[in-house]
Design an enzyme around this catalytic site. Structure first.
Site, short mmCIF file in Angstrom:
data_model
loop_
_atom_site.label_atom_id
_atom_site.label_comp_id
_atom_site.label_asym_id
_atom_site.label_seq_id
_atom_site.Cartn_x
_atom_site.Cartn_y
_atom_site.Cartn_z
N SER A 107 0.83 -1.20 0.00
CA SER A 107 0.00 0.00 0.00
C SER A 107 0.87 1.26 0.00
O SER A 107 1.93 1.29 0.63
CB SER A 107 -0.88 -0.01 1.25
OG SER A 107 -1.48 1.25 1.45
N TYR A 130 -2.04 5.75 -4.50
CA TYR A 130 -3.05 6.80 -4.37
C TYR A 130 -2.48 8.02 -5.06
O TYR A 130 -1.33 8.39 -4.79
CB TYR A 130 -3.31 7.14 -2.90
CG TYR A 130 -4.25 6.18 -2.22
CD1 TYR A 130 -5.58 6.09 -2.63
CD2 TYR A 130 -3.82 5.37 -1.18
CE1 TYR A 130 -6.45 5.20 -2.01
CE2 TYR A 130 -4.69 4.48 -0.56
CZ TYR A 130 -6.01 4.41 -0.98
OH TYR A 130 -6.88 3.54 -0.38
N THR A 156 -5.42 2.83 -7.37
CA THR A 156 -6.74 2.82 -6.73
C THR A 156 -7.59 3.94 -7.31
O THR A 156 -7.18 5.10 -7.29
CB THR A 156 -6.61 2.96 -5.20
OG1 THR A 156 -5.91 1.82 -4.70
CG2 THR A 156 -7.97 3.04 -4.52
N LYS A 231 -7.59 -0.44 -10.09
CA LYS A 231 -8.22 -1.21 -9.01
C LYS A 231 -9.44 -0.46 -8.49
O LYS A 231 -9.32 0.66 -8.00
CB LYS A 231 -7.20 -1.38 -7.87
CG LYS A 231 -7.75 -2.02 -6.62
CD LYS A 231 -6.67 -2.23 -5.60
CE LYS A 231 -7.21 -2.79 -4.31
NZ LYS A 231 -7.92 -1.79 -3.51
N HIS A 255 -13.06 -2.19 -2.72
CA HIS A 255 -12.20 -1.68 -1.65
C HIS A 255 -12.58 -2.34 -0.32
O HIS A 255 -12.68 -1.69 0.72
CB HIS A 255 -12.35 -0.16 -1.57
CG HIS A 255 -11.18 0.58 -1.02
ND1 HIS A 255 -10.56 1.61 -1.68
CD2 HIS A 255 -10.50 0.45 0.14
CE1 HIS A 255 -9.57 2.09 -0.94
NE2 HIS A 255 -9.51 1.39 0.17
C1 GLV Z 1 -7.21 2.18 2.95
O1 GLV Z 1 -7.05 2.02 1.77
C2 GLV Z 1 -8.44 1.98 3.62
O2 GLV Z 1 -9.39 1.58 2.95
O3 GLV Z 1 -8.51 2.19 4.83
#
Ligand code: GLV
Length: 368
Positions: A107, A130, A156, A231, A255
């Site tokens: 991440s 991100y 994302t 994604k 997600h």
């Molecule tokens: C991070 O991507 C979350 O969803 O907390």
């Protein structure tokens, strides 16, 4: 811990071990958490049409993802801030993924940097991105990941703002003060601090670029040679746009049900996306995968592989690297058994005819 027989059992141990704020952060979904439950429930409506009397004395679970051969079509999704779960955090996860012969996605919000993860040894790794308002920082991040040997960017695309996770709001979620978002160290990008809301929601509001759109995917392609996976795709329309823009693959994801509530389970949305992609790019999925049977169902619906999130985070919290290794092994073994009991010797042999779904009523049944 020896008595654990499926990945779901780690959750209760993690809940016992972790402070409430941290367990709640990993466990919760958005608002009513309908999609959170549905991500699991939808699998139970898909049933098998197993084939018998196939010689299954040898089963090959290997898969190829973006040209990389892995031991099974089960990979690790990006999950944020893993040192909250275990002191070794992402390092333990990286080691377990390599040992299992599969891919880990780190991440952007890792508590270990891309370099630290790379230093654990060889392994195929993807970097989840991100897109922040400051594009110089984005370019630096992507460059760091590329230099550290990461093999793809998982962009994302479902988080212009953070979903409303009420437990985080009630708990005033904040990153414990001994931890940092390691990839951003040295960059002046704020911190996930206590606010009178979810600290992460405020952080996202400050840092993440809400204007992100398809043109930015094109821009991203100009700053990196790495393949880009989008994604967070849930519709045929967006699958088409993704293919047009030239992505290397699509990840069907909601997600972990943490963004928009009342979107369908990913296993329900998957086939629409697969059909729209028409084999032009591989389609992957995440969401609610807890059993080898779930993996098989996703592949039967056309996925080229799945990603797991919470199961390995809870295994990490419960038992560190050993836990993640065991979680991956249990899923591998269940998947292999499902293949054998369905009469499939390799993932190529898993077909749409091996399952039946609630939306098959109008499908033509095989002719006898
Ligand atoms: C991070 O991507 C979350 O969803 O907390």
């Amino acid at each position: 811990m020896e008595n654990i027989t499926n990945v779901m059992e780690y959750e209760a141990i993690a809940k016992e071990k972790l402070p409430k704020m941290i367990y709640d952060y990993y466990a919760s979904g958005a608002e009513d958490q309908w999609t959170l439950r549905e991500n699991r429930n939808a699998y139970s409506r898909i049933l098998f049409r197993p084939r018998i009397l196939v010689d299954v004395s040898k089963i090959d679970t290997t898969a190829t993802v973006l040209g990389f051969k892995i031991s099974m079509p089960i990979m690790l999704a990006p999950t944020a801030m893993q040192k909250m779960a275990h002191p070794e955090g992402e390092l333990a996860t990286a080691r377990a993924a390599s040992a299992a012969g599969t891919i880990m996605t780190l991440s952007s919000w890792g508590t270990c940097s891309v370099e630290e993860v790379a230093s654990t040894g060889p392994g195929v790794r993807f970097f989840q991105l991100y897109v922040l308002k400051d594009r110089n920082v984005v370019a630096q991040l992507v460059n760091m990941a590329e230099k550290a040997g990461f093999k793809a960017i998982a962009l994302t695309v479902d988080t212009p703002r953070l979903g409303r996770r009420e437990a985080d709001i009630k708990n005033r979620f904040a990153l414990p003060s001994n931890l940092t978002l390691k990839n951003f160290e040295g960059l002046d990008l704020g911190t996930v601090d206590r606010t009178n809301d979810s600290g992460l929601a405020s952080y996202v509001a400050d840092q993440v670029d809400r204007s992100l759109n398809w043109k930015d995917v094109k821009w991203l392609q100009t700053i990196t040679k790495l393949p880009i996976l989008v994604k967070g795709v849930l519709t045929a329309e967006d699958a088409n746009l993704a293919v047009q823009v030239g992505v290397a693959g699509i990840i069907v994801s909601n997600h972990g049900a943490r963004q928009l509530d009342y979107v369908p389970a990913t296993i329900t949305a998957l086939e629409e996306v697969v059909k729209a992609a028409q084999g032009r790019v591989p389609v992957f999925m995440d969401g609610g995968v807890r059993r080898g049977t779930d993996v098989f169902k996703a592949l039967a619906l056309g996925a080229s592989g799945v990603f797991i999130g919470r199961p390995y985070v809870f295994a990490l919290a419960a038992d560190g690297e050993v836990g993640v290794r065991k979680a991956l092994k249990m899923l591998h073994d269940e998947f292999e058994l499902t293949m054998a009991l369905s009469g499939c010797r390799s993932i190529k042999e898993i077909t749409r005819a091996h399952i039946v779904t609630p939306w098959d009523a109008l499908r033509v049944t095989p002719r006898l």
